[in-house]
Design a protein around this motif. Structure first.
Motif, PDB file in Angstrom:
ATOM      1  N   ALA A  85       4.778  -2.681  -5.454  1.00  0.00           N
ATOM      2  CA  ALA A  85       5.076  -4.118  -5.497  1.00  0.00           C
ATOM      3  C   ALA A  85       6.500  -4.425  -5.033  1.00  0.00           C
ATOM      4  CB  ALA A  85       4.868  -4.640  -6.923  1.00  0.00           C
ATOM      5  N   VAL A  88      10.758  -3.597  -0.228  1.00  0.00           N
ATOM      6  CA  VAL A  88      11.682  -2.569   0.261  1.00  0.00           C
ATOM      7  C   VAL A  88      12.315  -3.044   1.572  1.00  0.00           C
ATOM      8  CG1 VAL A  88      11.879  -0.139   0.931  1.00  0.00           C
ATOM      9  CG2 VAL A  88      10.112  -0.828  -0.712  1.00  0.00           C
ATOM     10  N   ALA A  89      13.635  -2.869   1.688  1.00  0.00           N
ATOM     11  CA  ALA A  89      14.291  -3.228   2.956  1.00  0.00           C
ATOM     12  C   ALA A  89      13.780  -2.294   4.046  1.00  0.00           C
ATOM     13  CB  ALA A  89      15.802  -3.085   2.814  1.00  0.00           C
ATOM     14  N   ASP A  90      13.337  -2.866   5.150  1.00  0.00           N
ATOM     15  CA  ASP A  90      12.774  -2.035   6.229  1.00  0.00           C
ATOM     16  C   ASP A  90      13.863  -1.290   6.998  1.00  0.00           C
ATOM     17  OD1 ASP A  90      10.114  -2.644   5.757  1.00  0.00           O
ATOM     18  OD2 ASP A  90      10.234  -4.509   6.898  1.00  0.00           O
ATOM     19  N   VAL A 116      12.441   4.653   5.369  1.00  0.00           N
ATOM     20  CA  VAL A 116      11.106   5.221   5.224  1.00  0.00           C
ATOM     21  C   VAL A 116      10.167   4.151   4.637  1.00  0.00           C
ATOM     22  CG1 VAL A 116      11.579   6.149   2.917  1.00  0.00           C
ATOM     23  CG2 VAL A 116       9.826   7.217   4.315  1.00  0.00           C
ATOM     24  N   ILE A 118       7.706   3.706   2.140  1.00  0.00           N
ATOM     25  CA  ILE A 118       7.343   4.504   0.958  1.00  0.00           C
ATOM     26  C   ILE A 118       5.825   4.554   0.778  1.00  0.00           C
ATOM     27  CG2 ILE A 118       7.631   4.751  -1.551  1.00  0.00           C
ATOM     28  CD1 ILE A 118      10.350   3.243  -1.184  1.00  0.00           C
ATOM     29  N   GLY A 134      -1.159  -1.837  -2.545  1.00  0.00           N
ATOM     30  CA  GLY A 134       0.045  -2.371  -1.901  1.00  0.00           C
ATOM     31  C   GLY A 134       0.064  -3.887  -1.971  1.00  0.00           C
ATOM     32  N   PHE A 135       1.182  -4.454  -1.571  1.00  0.00           N
ATOM     33  CA  PHE A 135       1.344  -5.900  -1.491  1.00  0.00           C
ATOM     34  C   PHE A 135       1.671  -6.267  -0.056  1.00  0.00           C
ATOM     35  CE2 PHE A 135       1.499  -8.039  -5.646  1.00  0.00           C
ATOM     36  CZ  PHE A 135       1.206  -6.956  -6.439  1.00  0.00           C
ATOM     37  N   ALA A 136       1.357  -7.484   0.326  1.00  0.00           N
ATOM     38  CA  ALA A 136       1.774  -7.975   1.637  1.00  0.00           C
ATOM     39  C   ALA A 136       2.225  -9.413   1.460  1.00  0.00           C
ATOM     40  CB  ALA A 136       0.626  -7.902   2.629  1.00  0.00           C
ATOM     41  N   LEU A 137       3.401  -9.694   1.945  1.00  0.00           N
ATOM     42  CA  LEU A 137       3.902 -11.071   1.939  1.00  0.00           C
ATOM     43  C   LEU A 137       3.959 -11.495   3.396  1.00  0.00           C
ATOM     44  CD1 LEU A 137       5.204 -13.365   0.201  1.00  0.00           C
ATOM     45  CD2 LEU A 137       7.392 -12.398   0.846  1.00  0.00           C
ATOM     46  N   LYS A 153      -1.531   2.174   5.661  1.00  0.00           N
ATOM     47  CA  LYS A 153      -0.859   2.805   4.515  1.00  0.00           C
ATOM     48  C   LYS A 153      -1.855   3.520   3.602  1.00  0.00           C
ATOM     49  CE  LYS A 153       2.668  -0.729   4.942  1.00  0.00           C
ATOM     50  NZ  LYS A 153       4.046  -1.051   4.587  1.00  0.00           N
TER      51      LYS A 153
HETATM   52  N1  CTP Z   1       6.562  -0.879   1.556  1.00  0.00           N
HETATM   53  C1  CTP Z   1       7.122   0.326   1.193  1.00  0.00           C
HETATM   54  N2  CTP Z   1       8.213   0.807   1.875  1.00  0.00           N
HETATM   55  C2  CTP Z   1       8.746   0.099   2.895  1.00  0.00           C
HETATM   56  C3  CTP Z   1       8.179  -1.134   3.272  1.00  0.00           C
HETATM   57  C4  CTP Z   1       7.087  -1.600   2.582  1.00  0.00           C
HETATM   58  O1  CTP Z   1       6.628   0.968   0.253  1.00  0.00           O
HETATM   59  N3  CTP Z   1       9.807   0.598   3.542  1.00  0.00           N
HETATM   60  C5  CTP Z   1       5.359  -1.363   0.839  1.00  0.00           C
HETATM   61  C6  CTP Z   1       5.587  -2.616   0.015  1.00  0.00           C
HETATM   62  O2  CTP Z   1       5.963  -2.281  -1.311  1.00  0.00           O
HETATM   63  C7  CTP Z   1       4.222  -3.275   0.087  1.00  0.00           C
HETATM   64  C8  CTP Z   1       3.688  -2.881   1.448  1.00  0.00           C
HETATM   65  O3  CTP Z   1       4.399  -1.700   1.808  1.00  0.00           O
HETATM   66  O4  CTP Z   1       3.323  -2.766  -0.878  1.00  0.00           O
HETATM   67  C9  CTP Z   1       3.812  -3.917   2.526  1.00  0.00           C
HETATM   68  O5  CTP Z   1       5.133  -4.346   2.617  1.00  0.00           O
HETATM   69  P1  CTP Z   1       5.572  -5.440   3.683  1.00  0.00           P
HETATM   70  O6  CTP Z   1       7.068  -5.631   3.601  1.00  0.00           O
HETATM   71  O7  CTP Z   1       4.679  -6.651   3.572  1.00  0.00           O
HETATM   72  O8  CTP Z   1       5.149  -4.734   5.032  1.00  0.00           O
HETATM   73  P2  CTP Z   1       5.862  -3.867   6.091  1.00  0.00           P
HETATM   74  O9  CTP Z   1       5.036  -2.651   6.250  1.00  0.00           O
HETATM   75  O10 CTP Z   1       7.311  -3.668   5.782  1.00  0.00           O
HETATM   76  O11 CTP Z   1       5.652  -4.732   7.391  1.00  0.00           O
HETATM   77  P3  CTP Z   1       6.415  -6.044   7.922  1.00  0.00           P
HETATM   78  O12 CTP Z   1       7.714  -6.149   7.158  1.00  0.00           O
HETATM   79  O13 CTP Z   1       6.592  -5.740   9.367  1.00  0.00           O
HETATM   80  O14 CTP Z   1       5.471  -7.189   7.672  1.00  0.00           O
END
Ligand code: CTP
Length: 210
Positions: A85, A88-90, A116, A118, A134-137, A153
């Motif tokens: 949930a 996470v900063a990409d 990474v 996660i 997982g979650f998606a916003l 994922k």
């Molecule tokens: N997540 C994660 N680690 C990251 C990025 C995302 O574990 N570095 C997980 C989030 O906790 C969530 C899911 O992946 O459960 C989707 O996250 P989201 O930010 O919506 O997707 P991204 O894969 O980062 O794609 P984008 O930002 O391009 O929409």
């Protein structure tokens, strides 16, 4: 079960970071609901103002995506259920200045490198008996983007919040979600985050315990 919640903060220098608007409310509400259902919860939490006193919840505090990844890796093998949930900063700054960056010039460029993913990394080591959520916003093309994340994922379920729904997403006490799994989509009304958490936990429980 293992749960990630909150944002991550990626340092730029000793006094600044890159972050996001996640408050961790949804993740903490989920941790409490899982604990009430009898689960032993490990909550890997990014920086938030929240706390929980539930005796079945162990909180591991982390700051960066890298720390969150390490904490998750250490505990994932022992967990039946993973819920990602956290927001996470990409990306993170490529270098962290050891002294405060002083103001100079009209523009400042910070080079970023990818963190990474996660949830995706864990998907690669997921065993048959483990259940991953997982979650998606999303702001646009919500359904297709969420389905793509479900597949990429290796999630069993994805909870979609759309920023287009009033009252949903960051900082609100309410949320409106759609839960997607292989071959099924479940839509829910706008509700308090505690009630949303109950809906999510109920569906996960149904899938695991029938
Ligand atoms: N997540 C994660 N680690 C990251 C990025 C995302 O574990 N570095 C997980 C989030 O906790 C969530 C899911 O992946 O459960 C989707 O996250 P989201 O930010 O919506 O997707 P991204 O894969 O980062 O794609 P984008 O930002 O391009 O929409």
């Amino acid at each position: 079960m293992l749960l990630t919640a909150g944002p991550t903060h990626e340092p730029i220098d000793p006094v600044r970071f890159i972050g996001n608007h996640s408050t961790g409310k949804m993740g903490y509400a989920l941790a409490e609901r899982f604990a009430e259902h009898g689960a032993k919860v490990v909550l890997v939490s990014g920086p938030t103002n929240l706390h929980t006193d539930h005796t079945s919840i162990e909180v591991k505090h982390v700051t960066t995506a890298e720390e969150m990844h390490k904490a998750v890796l250490k505990r994932a093998g022992a967990a039946d259920i993973w819920v990602f949930a956290a927001a996470v900063a990409d990306y993170r700054p490529k270098t962290v200045a050891d002294k405060k960056i002083k103001k100079a010039g009209d523009e400042l460029t910070i080079e970023l490198v990818k963190n990474v993913d996660i949830a995706a990394a864990l998907g690669k080591q997921k065993e048959e008996w483990q259940f991953s959520v997982g979650f998606a916003l999303e702001t646009d093309n919500e359904g297709a983007n969420a389905r793509e994340k479900l597949r990429k994922k290796k999630l069993d379920m994805i909870v979609l919040n759309s920023l287009n729904d009033p009252g949903a997403g960051f900082a609100h006490d309410t949320n409106k979600i759609t839960i997607m799994e292989e071959g099924a989509t479940h839509t829910f009304e706008l509700k308090k985050k505690s009630e949303v958490a109950e809906d999510i936990v109920n569906l996960i429980w149904e899938r695991i315990y029938g």
